[in-house]
Design an enzyme around this catalytic site. Sequence first.
Site, short mmCIF file in Angstrom:
data_model
loop_
_atom_site.label_atom_id
_atom_site.label_comp_id
_atom_site.label_asym_id
_atom_site.label_seq_id
_atom_site.Cartn_x
_atom_site.Cartn_y
_atom_site.Cartn_z
N GLU A 146 0.82 -1.21 0.00
CA GLU A 146 0.00 0.00 0.00
C GLU A 146 0.86 1.26 0.00
O GLU A 146 0.57 2.23 -0.72
CB GLU A 146 -0.92 0.01 1.23
CG GLU A 146 -1.88 -1.18 1.29
CD GLU A 146 -1.35 -2.37 2.07
OE1 GLU A 146 -2.14 -3.04 2.74
OE2 GLU A 146 -0.11 -2.62 2.00
N ALA B 73 19.75 -49.44 -6.98
CA ALA B 73 19.99 -50.11 -5.69
C ALA B 73 21.27 -49.61 -5.03
O ALA B 73 21.39 -49.56 -3.81
CB ALA B 73 20.07 -51.62 -5.90
N ASP C 285 25.25 -37.68 -0.48
CA ASP C 285 25.36 -36.80 -1.65
C ASP C 285 26.07 -35.48 -1.38
O ASP C 285 26.44 -34.79 -2.34
CB ASP C 285 23.96 -36.48 -2.19
CG ASP C 285 23.21 -37.73 -2.62
OD1 ASP C 285 23.87 -38.72 -2.98
OD2 ASP C 285 21.96 -37.71 -2.59
N LEU D 122 21.84 -27.73 -1.67
CA LEU D 122 20.51 -27.28 -1.24
C LEU D 122 20.36 -25.77 -1.38
O LEU D 122 19.85 -25.09 -0.47
CB LEU D 122 20.22 -27.71 0.21
CG LEU D 122 20.17 -29.22 0.47
CD1 LEU D 122 19.76 -29.49 1.92
CD2 LEU D 122 19.23 -29.94 -0.49
N GLY E 216 15.04 -38.72 1.18
CA GLY E 216 14.87 -40.11 0.76
C GLY E 216 13.59 -40.73 1.28
O GLY E 216 12.76 -40.06 1.92
#
Length: 361
Positions: A55, A166, A202, A206, A295
């Site tokens: 505003e 796998a 890993d 992120l 995961g």
Amino acid sequence: MPVPRDTFYMARAINLAKKGRYTTDPNPRVGCVLVRDDLIIGEGWHVKAGQGHAEVEALKNVADANGATAYVTLEPCSHHGRTPPCCDALIKAGVGRVVAAMQDPNPLVAGRGLEKLKAAGIEVYCGVLQEDAQALNRGFIKRMTVNRPFVRSKLAMSLDGRTAMASGESQWITSAEARADVHRLRAESSAILTGINTVLADDPSLNARIDEDIEQPVRVVLDTHLNMPVTAQMVKLPGRSLVLTGSQDQQRQSALQQAGFEVHQLPCKNGRLDLHAVMACLAEQQINELLVEAGPVLNGALLAEGLIDEYVIYMAPCVLGDQGRGLFNLPGLEKMADKKQLKLRDVRQVGQDLRLTYIPL
């Protein structure tokens, strides 16, 4: 009462609010359009916490707003925060009518702004394009009403429902276009949540990598036993990195804090962090929208606790075989009656992949 043009101008205000989708946290995304004699005389949006609200930005370059209608995607605030109340600015400017898309869920406002405008003799109407406005600030609304973020889980899978081989190898199941889309999801999020197993496997960054000026999402790792390496690459990047743990090991906590992590000790449940306590902690950190990138164990636990509000699943045209990893670890499901049902909300193609959006029933 609403008039035929109210929807048109509110749609414009909502589009303005979307300009702040990467930058307003922890504040809501808000847009404002000032109209007089069916002409737009001013407009603005909230860009960043601590800066002018929508505003005020709309009024900034308007010499005379007397008698104008203000279209605002969220009820004007009536309290002093980092900036003065927007109600006072609208009243001082002589605005004759205010149309709000929705009431502010913040308990500090919650209808008081609209009442203050009415008391000043301003005509007020609330509810134009309300669902669109609510969708724009799902996280802010969730945090204000139930003290937890809006939680979205991002998953990538093959046609046979596998997230990795796998061996754990998963780069890359999906296309470059899908991965770019994920970075936009990250940029829109207040924080990204993962588990310690993903970090150990890993060492993810992120962070959001898009060609726009953004506030990097907070990185959050659930680490019950405090196994986070002090050398993890995420802590070397711009932005905050939080480790939530159940461990009381002060030496480990101190080492992580010296490396640049923020460590929060939370209660556990059945040997793991209490996920409801996690959500309450993140709400205290003013996290509006949480993106889960994790995961099957963490995703299964969040699903079992009813803590996911939306799933965004990228399905790639490939097959990984029956030895690959699945999306969720849900050991308690034994009968068809126990199945978790989801509702499909959206399907679209991104590159060669499909992006499927589901909500829990």
